[in-house]
Motif scaffolding. Structure first.
Motif, mmCIF file in Angstrom:
data_model
loop_
_atom_site.group_PDB
_atom_site.id
_atom_site.type_symbol
_atom_site.label_atom_id
_atom_site.label_comp_id
_atom_site.label_asym_id
_atom_site.label_seq_id
_atom_site.Cartn_x
_atom_site.Cartn_y
_atom_site.Cartn_z
ATOM 1 N N PHE A 1 0.849 -1.197 0.000
ATOM 2 C CA PHE A 1 0.000 0.000 0.000
ATOM 3 C C PHE A 1 0.876 1.235 0.000
ATOM 4 O O PHE A 1 1.963 1.239 0.559
ATOM 5 C CB PHE A 1 -0.915 0.015 1.217
ATOM 6 N N ARG A 2 0.402 2.270 -0.655
ATOM 7 C CA ARG A 2 1.082 3.560 -0.581
ATOM 8 C C ARG A 2 0.125 4.521 0.095
ATOM 9 O O ARG A 2 -0.813 4.991 -0.540
ATOM 10 C CB ARG A 2 1.441 4.050 -1.983
ATOM 11 N N PHE A 3 0.318 4.743 1.385
ATOM 12 C CA PHE A 3 -0.550 5.684 2.085
ATOM 13 C C PHE A 3 0.294 6.804 2.671
ATOM 14 O O PHE A 3 1.526 6.742 2.655
ATOM 15 C CB PHE A 3 -1.387 4.988 3.158
ATOM 16 N N ARG B 1 3.169 6.275 5.370
ATOM 17 C CA ARG B 1 3.955 5.057 5.247
ATOM 18 C C ARG B 1 5.442 5.279 5.514
ATOM 19 O O ARG B 1 6.043 4.627 6.361
ATOM 20 C CB ARG B 1 3.739 4.474 3.858
#
Lengths: 538, 293
Positions: B111-113, B116
């Protein structure tokens, strides 16, 4: 993989040459650099390293400054947004500023609204109940006012001890309350933002997300939040909060005699413990400073030898096993890997007994008559012997890991490199220094760093082999009676479990270990040629 | 022409002889190494079968009286209680820890949040504090919860599992190598994120799952620091490492040394067998972990 390293070296500006090595004040070009004799190139490299240290520190401070600036700007933006939302908001939004989730509920997002409301309820209850958050916060500056005392008990006609404030609990719940308040502020901000968003969405005529949509997004768009919830809760409760607590303990006088409840309260003492440990300030003996210095030095020496002996010997063993024409490759590896499989406490304790005064090794040496009149060799009983012994025995522990790692990497080196080197007439040693070693170092540079820092904290090997001993008489008046092979981490353990349990010193050592590890990591990371781009691997 | 061939043949012969010599040297080194590496283990097995009145350390490498009495004597001590404690901890921890580590590493890899990078950096910094530092407060808190001393097993499980999310590096490195196009293809076909994980990634991640289970299963067998501090002298809450360590203390070594050897053998055999069977996965994990940092 080789190519980038080489190219990067070429591109580097050799600013180091501007002083004593080059003699001129000009940067030398890459071509000039390559023409220099080997020793001068090495000198330039070393000079570069030292020159870049202050630069690395400067960078760090600049980064920290930027971070705070960014933080300040972000907070400003948030506050502005909060005020604007209130100004532009309808009555539902405005009420939500006090009653969290009100806007959500009235706009039909019942689930979200109820969760907000529940959180606010729990928070307010915790803060305002009799011995709740407000109480803990109010006691935090003093860590308790009234210690245990004697009170007359008319029924039994004796004096009994009464327990009053509990410093430990005050500090613990104080930290907890602070975390809770931060969590509340973040949630409150989220609540305000949601109202703003909901208003915008409704204004544009779209429907809001229902509770069902929310639940579905937990396994879809917001799946990362679901996955991280449990691990992060664990880390915050069992790592972050204890570390914050223990950092605070370093500034108190919490120890066996001031346990905060049954003996006496503990309280804040400022930087006193750091001053004692580092020998700052005129008063007090320098024994702590001397002990700390000695142990720190030994810790660094140990970490250096433990890392690099294992690294090079492990690589050597891997290359020997990998060599063409050697049979039973798998068998040799399996024998070595046994050391990893068997729990360390068994193997290390047994080995420590083998090298004891009356252990097998000494008895064997005695029987073949090598000792020449000596009763025994004090492998683990005399300072220098013990230090060398633990490094040697650590090789026994460490070679198998490095052998495995090196085997994996060595197999990935393109064989045509070696073949073309052979055609050019390069000797085995040349091939090693020009192909194998650079390749290994390039790939394992981050590993070397982590292995150095984990060796600094290598509790098992030291504690199970020597228990930190032999005892260092000069350090005997310092807490924890440190020995000659004690690392900072074993010293910390000894202080914690010792008779007087000076928890504040343990905590000071822990903080200092952190500072040393962080400093080393920062310097090395800034100097590493391969600042990794993690997306490269994907 | 002829002369040339001769010299090259001679060179060839010379090379061969050289290889033979160097190989012989390597064989000698490897044999010596094997002896050094195996000696302690062979010796501990031999000592565990040593009978007779002397239970402390002796100078005999091969016992003069062979017997099983040390193993029999173990039954009269708390050893099997420690063994059971450790086994329970190892089983529970290996399951829970694997779940947590996989959650963490999968999320950080896939995931790229927003938070991160910051989260990863934060955990890197957190990891620089010595873990032992938190021991003091964890002990006090667990004591208030009644999870120390004789009840140390659930307390220790809590401690092992709770902060295991920090050790995500190796499996994140593995997830990074699984092509992202797989996820995207499945997403286009209408799979939710959770379905991508359970249906596509997990079957591919078998090696790293086994690696994580293996390492987390082995950890409680060797843990000494936390186990000792939290069981705090209560024999019923100890694990094998703490219990056996006490047998080698100054006042017990003369009566329990051979029993320590027997206990050590019983502990080492199952762990070693499991490890050797799953060696392949361990090697993959360790090598991958070292390369990706």
């Amino acid at each position: 993989m080789l190519q980038p390293l080489f190219v990067r070296n070429l591109r580097k500006k050799h600013f180091a040459s501007c002083f004593w090595i080059g003699g001129t004040m000009n940067h030398i070009s890459d071509l000039e650099y390559l023409k220099l004799p080997k020793w001068r190139r090495a000198l330039i490299k070393i000079a570069q390293f030292f020159i870049s240290i202050p630069k690395a520190f400067l960078n760090l401070f600049v980064k920290i400054g930027r971070f705070f600036k960014k933080m300040g700007l972000a907070v400003g933006r948030e506050i502005k947004d909060i005020i604007l939302t209130f100004k532009n908001g309808d009555w539902k939004t405005r009420i939500s500023y006090v009653i969290m989730g009100f806007g959500n509920i009235t706009r039909g997002q019942i689930l979200r609204g109820l969760l907000f409301l529940l959180f606010e309820g729990v928070f307010l209850f915790f803060m305002f109940k009799p011995t709740g958050g407000l109480y803990w916060m109010s006691m935090l500056p003093s860590l308790g006012k009234e210690g245990p005392g004697k009170a007359y008990d008319p029924i039994f006609d004796t004096y009994v001890t009464t327990y009053n404030d509990n410093s430990f609990q005050i500090l613990l719940y104080g930290v907890l309350t602070i975390f809770f308040i931060i969590a509340f502020i973040v949630t409150w901000r989220m609540n305000v933002k949601q109202n703003k968003l909901a208003q915008q969405i409704l204004d544009s005529g779209k429907p809001l997300k229902s509770g069902k949509d929310d639940l579905r997004s937990m396994v879809d768009d917001n799946f990362h939040k679901t996955l991280l919830a449990l691990p992060l809760t664990g880390i915050i409760v069992f790592t972050v909060m204890p570390i914050v607590f223990m950092i605070l303990v370093a500034f108190t006088n919490y120890d066996g005699t001031h346990d905060g409840y049954s003996n006496a309260l503990f309280t804040w003492v400022g930087l006193e413990n750091f001053n004692t440990m580092l020998g700052i300030g005129g008063s007090g003996s320098k024994v702590y400073a001397a002990t700390f210095g000695e142990i720190l030095l030994w810790t660094l020496v140990w970490a250096f030898f433990a890392t690099f002996t294992n690294y090079f010997l492990g690589m050597l063993v891997a290359m020997m096993i990998n060599k063409k024409g050697i049979q039973f490759k798998k068998g040799w590896r399996t024998i070595l890997v046994m050391t990893i499989a068997i729990p360390q406490f068994i193997s290390l304790l047994y080995v420590s007994k083998m090298f004891a005064q009356n252990g097998m090794v000494n008895q064997f040496l005695q029987s073949i008559g090598v000792l020449k009149g000596l009763d025994y060799i004090p492998f683990l009983e005399e300072a220098t012997h013990a230090r060398i012994s633990v490094i040697l025995i650590n090789i026994w522990i460490g070679i198998p890991y490095l052998m495995l790692i090196a085997t994996g990497i060595l197999m990935n080196i393109p064989q045509d490199l070696y073949e073309s080197a052979k055609i050019d007439g390069a000797s085995g040693w040349k091939q090693y220094t020009k192909i194998t070693l650079p390749y290994m170092l390039f790939i394992t540079a981050p590993y070397l760093l982590t292995s150095f820092t984990s060796n600094m904290n290598n509790f098992n090997v030291i504690y199970l082999l020597t228990g930190g001993g032999p005892t260092n008489a000069a350090a005997s008046t310092a807490a924890g009676s440190a020995g000659f092979t004690d690392l900072l981490i074993t010293w910390l353990f000894k202080i914690t479990t010792g008779a007087e349990s000076q928890y504040y010193f343990a905590s000071v050592i822990g903080i200092l270990v952190f500072i040393v590890v962080a400093a080393i990591s920062l310097i090395v990371y800034n100097l590493l040629p391969s600042v990794k781009n993690e997306e490269d691997f994907q | 022409m002829k002369a040339n061939e001769n010299t090259s043949l001679k060179q060839h012969m010379g090379m061969k002889a050289k290889t033979r010599i160097s190989n012989t040297v390597i064989y000698i080194i490897l044999v010596i190494m094997s002896i050094i590496w195996l000696f302690p283990f062979v010796s501990i097995v031999l000592q565990s079968f040593r009978g007779g009145p002397v239970k402390g350390m002796t100078n005999e490498i091969i016992p003069s009286i062979w017997s099983l009495e040390n193993y029999v004597a173990l039954a009269k001590t708390d050893f099997f209680r420690w063994y059971l404690n450790t086994l329970i901890m190892a089983l529970v921890v290996s399951v829970l820890q694997t779940v947590i580590v996989l959650c963490m590493s999968y999320t950080l890899s896939r995931f790229r949040f927003k938070m991160r990078k910051g989260l990863m950096r934060f955990m890197l910094i957190l990891g620089m504090f010595p873990g032992m530092l938190t021991m003091i407060i964890l002990y006090r808190v667990l004591k208030d919860l009644g999870l120390t001393q004789a009840n140390a097993v659930p307390g220790l499980i809590l401690v092992y599992v709770a902060s295991s999310g920090m050790g995500y590096y190796v499996s994140k490195g593995f997830f990074d190598t699984i092509p992202k196009s797989l996820d995207e293809a499945a997403r286009i076909d209408g799979a939710t994120r959770a379905q991508v994980l359970t249906k596509i990634i997990l079957p591919l991640a078998k090696p790293i799952v086994i690696y994580t289970i293996l390492t987390s299963f082995m950890a409680p067998w060797g843990d000494f620091v936390f186990a000792r501090y939290i069981s705090f002298g209560a024999s019923k809450g100890m694990n094998v490492a703490v219990g056996l360590f006490n047998w080698l203390s100054k006042d017990q070594i003369n009566s329990s040394y051979t029993m320590f050897c027997a206990g050590g053998v019983i502990v080492a055999i199952p762990v070693t067998i499991i490890f050797m069977c799953l060696q392949k996965y361990y090697v993959e994990g360790v090598t991958g972990g070292a390369v990706k940092g």
